[in-house]
Enzyme design. Structure first.
Site, PDB file in Angstrom:
ATOM      1  N   LEU A  12       0.719  -0.843  -0.236  1.00  0.00           N
ATOM      2  CA  LEU A  12       0.202   0.228  -0.255  1.00  0.00           C
ATOM      3  C   LEU A  12       0.858   1.295   0.149  1.00  0.00           C
ATOM      4  CD1 LEU A  12      -2.384  -0.679   2.660  1.00  0.00           C
ATOM      5  CD2 LEU A  12      -3.139  -0.468   0.080  1.00  0.00           C
ATOM      6  N   GLY A  16      -0.014   1.325  -5.050  1.00  0.00           N
ATOM      7  CA  GLY A  16      -1.166   0.442  -3.911  1.00  0.00           C
ATOM      8  C   GLY A  16      -2.483   1.070  -3.839  1.00  0.00           C
ATOM      9  N   SER A 130      -0.184   2.533 -16.321  1.00  0.00           N
ATOM     10  CA  SER A 130       0.976   4.031 -16.512  1.00  0.00           C
ATOM     11  C   SER A 130      -0.563   4.925 -15.737  1.00  0.00           C
ATOM     12  CB  SER A 130       1.220   3.691 -18.432  1.00  0.00           C
ATOM     13  OG  SER A 130       1.145   5.264 -18.008  1.00  0.00           O
ATOM     14  N   LYS A 184       3.929  -2.618 -21.684  1.00  0.00           N
ATOM     15  CA  LYS A 184       3.961  -1.413 -20.990  1.00  0.00           C
ATOM     16  C   LYS A 184       5.599  -1.293 -20.698  1.00  0.00           C
ATOM     17  CE  LYS A 184       3.698   1.896 -17.452  1.00  0.00           C
ATOM     18  NZ  LYS A 184       4.869   2.036 -16.586  1.00  0.00           N
ATOM     19  N   HIS A 187       5.762   1.025 -23.433  1.00  0.00           N
ATOM     20  CA  HIS A 187       5.354   2.365 -23.489  1.00  0.00           C
ATOM     21  C   HIS A 187       6.568   3.191 -22.813  1.00  0.00           C
ATOM     22  CE1 HIS A 187       3.346   5.029 -20.518  1.00  0.00           C
ATOM     23  NE2 HIS A 187       2.791   5.312 -20.667  1.00  0.00           N
ATOM     24  N   ASN A 188       7.257   2.551 -21.681  1.00  0.00           N
ATOM     25  CA  ASN A 188       8.135   3.394 -21.390  1.00  0.00           C
ATOM     26  C   ASN A 188       9.344   3.737 -21.797  1.00  0.00           C
ATOM     27  OD1 ASN A 188       6.698   2.878 -19.569  1.00  0.00           O
ATOM     28  ND2 ASN A 188       8.164   2.784 -17.321  1.00  0.00           N
ATOM     29  N   GLU A 191       8.279   6.493 -24.246  1.00  0.00           N
ATOM     30  CA  GLU A 191       7.910   7.418 -22.723  1.00  0.00           C
ATOM     31  C   GLU A 191       9.673   8.700 -22.743  1.00  0.00           C
ATOM     32  OE1 GLU A 191       6.301   6.918 -18.848  1.00  0.00           O
ATOM     33  OE2 GLU A 191       8.365   7.539 -17.755  1.00  0.00           O
ATOM     34  N   TYR A 192      10.408   7.554 -22.457  1.00  0.00           N
ATOM     35  CA  TYR A 192      12.044   8.764 -22.821  1.00  0.00           C
ATOM     36  C   TYR A 192      11.909   9.169 -23.941  1.00  0.00           C
ATOM     37  CZ  TYR A 192      13.752   5.657 -18.860  1.00  0.00           C
ATOM     38  OH  TYR A 192      14.480   4.406 -17.131  1.00  0.00           O
TER      39      TYR A 192
HETATM   40  C1  6PG Z   1       3.752   5.202 -15.960  1.00  0.00           C
HETATM   41  C2  6PG Z   1       5.252   5.415 -15.976  1.00  0.00           C
HETATM   42  C3  6PG Z   1       5.952   4.998 -14.488  1.00  0.00           C
HETATM   43  C4  6PG Z   1       7.784   5.142 -15.143  1.00  0.00           C
HETATM   44  C5  6PG Z   1       7.791   6.446 -14.903  1.00  0.00           C
HETATM   45  C6  6PG Z   1       9.698   6.727 -14.288  1.00  0.00           C
HETATM   46  O1  6PG Z   1       3.581   4.440 -17.410  1.00  0.00           O
HETATM   47  O2  6PG Z   1       3.451   5.733 -15.108  1.00  0.00           O
HETATM   48  O3  6PG Z   1       6.274   5.116 -17.172  1.00  0.00           O
HETATM   49  O4  6PG Z   1       5.456   3.880 -15.182  1.00  0.00           O
HETATM   50  O5  6PG Z   1       8.217   4.448 -13.662  1.00  0.00           O
HETATM   51  O6  6PG Z   1       7.708   7.030 -15.753  1.00  0.00           O
HETATM   52  O7  6PG Z   1      10.062   6.055 -14.977  1.00  0.00           O
HETATM   53  P1  6PG Z   1      12.039   6.522 -15.162  1.00  0.00           P
HETATM   54  O8  6PG Z   1      12.311   6.285 -13.256  1.00  0.00           O
HETATM   55  O9  6PG Z   1      12.452   5.336 -15.198  1.00  0.00           O
HETATM   56  O10 6PG Z   1      12.039   7.295 -15.745  1.00  0.00           O
END
Ligand code: 6PG
Length: 477
Positions: A12, A16, A130, A184, A187-188, A191-192
């Site tokens: 939690l 969580g 996410s 996922k 996805h990340n 994101e990067y």
């Molecule tokens: C999400 C994000 C998350 C991720 C952070 C930090 O989808 O909510 O992708 O899961 O952990 O963005 O990622 P970094 O610490 O690797 O930048």
């Protein structure tokens, strides 16, 4: 009869807790458990009015308070802590029950866990979630893997708490075993890449455009109204607007310029290397973070390595518009690469992932939510086997239109000595894909020369080798 919970959450910490609250707010009875009972009590004291929580002190009580089949969401750190919690709960569960790992686990771990729990008659659902803390509470994008059977029982609950677009949930059964965590992870990775490209756009506007962070914030706000409209562009404007209370300086100027990472971007690139998919945009983003974090190397080199000092105004009057084009085109490349990786993994692992459905569930709730995901969805709706997004009409139009500006921006960055690895590699990828002939033919010649690795000819079938050390005649291999 004592009331039973439809779902339970163990672990939690903030993610969580927020997921548990989200389930409760949607009318589900939620069993809650944490290693230290204090957190469980806190949750019920602070948020008990939001719905029905069944707090449990022990793992046994927690499991006993769940209706069958039991749905146990674990929200703990990836790696060993996840294995430890699985080992704590699995012996308490019965066939048909399911353990749902909603953390950022590596998909290979998820595959291993799914296979081993299946032998014990349990379902293991690795699910991507996410949207950060806010998303977990108000509606994340959810990417569950695992068996179809588990989705039938679990899916409706997840769809309830997911973000919605036009009433449709940002949650779909991605595919079996590790498919959800794989998606996922990509996805990340995207994101990067997205964040790196935005950072490069900012840097060019600042250094070559001579604009202040506040002015650039306005540029991002206006871009957010157009085709670049997305959560990451929106929050970029907010971060750039921020002024440090202590010094009165722009916030972005008082933060140490070393980007950290927890590892999902790196995993994406490692997997892409295994699959042989060139996710150069994501790789550049991971390496750019690593370069920024290499304080000792940077100290040794900064000030020693010669190069031009960026000149304000170097980009000319069209810089903003040019950078917008370069950003959009490079972003398309990053997404095209990420989707190609998903398709390659789907084929490799037999996941049968529908790429259009992934674009659909990323339209809201997640960190990379963006207007243009609608077009990605449409592209895959038109052709589920699309080789690359770049050849879909909408994206083809966008990159063709962006091309001249994109080249100007990459050239400007090189001339002014402003690092723009994301823009440059995206353009190189684009040019690589569009080339009729690549110098890879020369590489094949070199390989054959030093290692007799053979090559194929454009004019006849078969493998060939040239006797480089002798008469240089060609033989069939
Ligand atoms: C999400 C994000 C998350 C991720 C952070 C930090 O989808 O909510 O992708 O899961 O952990 O963005 O990622 P970094 O610490 O690797 O930048």
């Amino acid at each position: 009869m004592t009331e039973k919970a439809q779902i339970g959450v163990t672990g939690l910490a903030v993610m969580g807790r927020n997921l548990a609250r989200n389930f409760a707010r949607h009318g589900h009875t939620v069993a809650v458990h944490n290693r230290s009972y204090g957190r469980t009590k806190e949750l019920v004291e602070e948020f008990g009015h939001e719905g029905t929580f069944l707090p449990a002190e022990s793992a046994e009580d927690f499991v006993a308070s769940l209706e069958r089949p039991r749905r146990v969401v674990i929200m703990v750190k990836a790696g060993k802590p996840t294995d430890a919690v699985i080992e704590e709960f699995a012996p308490l569960l019965e066939p048909g029950d399911m353990i749902i790992d909603a953390g950022n686990a590596h998909f290979a771990d998820t595959r291993r866990r799914e296979a081993s729990l299946k032998e014990r008659g349990l379902h293991f659902v690795g699910t991507g979630v996410s949207g950060g803390e806010e998303g977990a509470l108000h509606g994340p994008s959810i990417m569950p893997g695992g068996s179809k059977e588990s989705y039938e029982s679990l899916g409706p609950l997840l769809e309830d708490i997911a973000a919605k677009v036009d009433g449709e949930p940002c949650c779909v059964h991605v595919g079996p075993d590790g498919a959800g965590h794989f998606v996922k992870m990509v996805h990340n990775g995207i994101e990067y890449a997205d964040m790196q490209l935005i950072a490069e756009a900012y840097d060019l506007l600042r250094q070559a455009g001579g604009h202040s962070p506040a002015e650039i914030a306005d540029v991002f706000s206006s871009w957010n109204e157009g085709r670049l409209g997305s959560y990451l562009i929106e929050i970029t404007a907010e971060v750039l607007k921020q002024v440090d209370a202590g010094t009165g300086k722009p916030f972005v100027d008082i933060v140490v310029d070393q980007a950290e990472q927890k590892g999902t971007g790196r995993w994406t690139v490692q997997s892409a290397l295994d699959l042989g998919v060139p996710v150069s945009g994501i790789a550049e983003a991971v390496f750019a973070r690593a370069l920024s974090g290499g304080a000792d190397v940077r100290r040794a080199a900064a000030g020693k390595l010669p190069g031009p000092a960026a000149q304000t105004g170097a980009g000319g009057a069209d810089l903003r518009a040019d950078v917008e084009q370069a950003l959009f085109a490079s972003k398309i490349v990053a997404y095209a690469q990420g989707f190609q990786q998903i398709q390659a993994a789907s084929a490799e692992y037999g996941w049968e992932i529908d790429p259009g459905a992934m674009a659909k569930i990323w339209r809201d709730g997640c960190i990379i939510r963006a207007k243009f995901l609608d077009y990605i969805k449409q592209a895959y709706d038109k052709d589920a086997n699309l080789q690359t997004l770049l050849v879909d009409d909408y994206f083809l139009d966008a990159v063709s239109g962006a091309q001249e500006a994109w080249r100007r921006v990459v050239a400007l960055a090189a001339q002014q000595g402003i690092p723009a690895p994301g823009f440059a590699s995206a353009l190189a990828y684009y040019d690589g894909l569009r080339a009729q002939r690549l110098p890879a033919a020369l590489i094949q010649g070199q390989r054959d020369f030093f290692g007799a690795h053979t090559y194929q000819r454009i004019d006849k079938d078969g493998s060939f080798h040239t006797m480089w050390g002798a008469e240089r005649n060609e033989v069939g291999a």
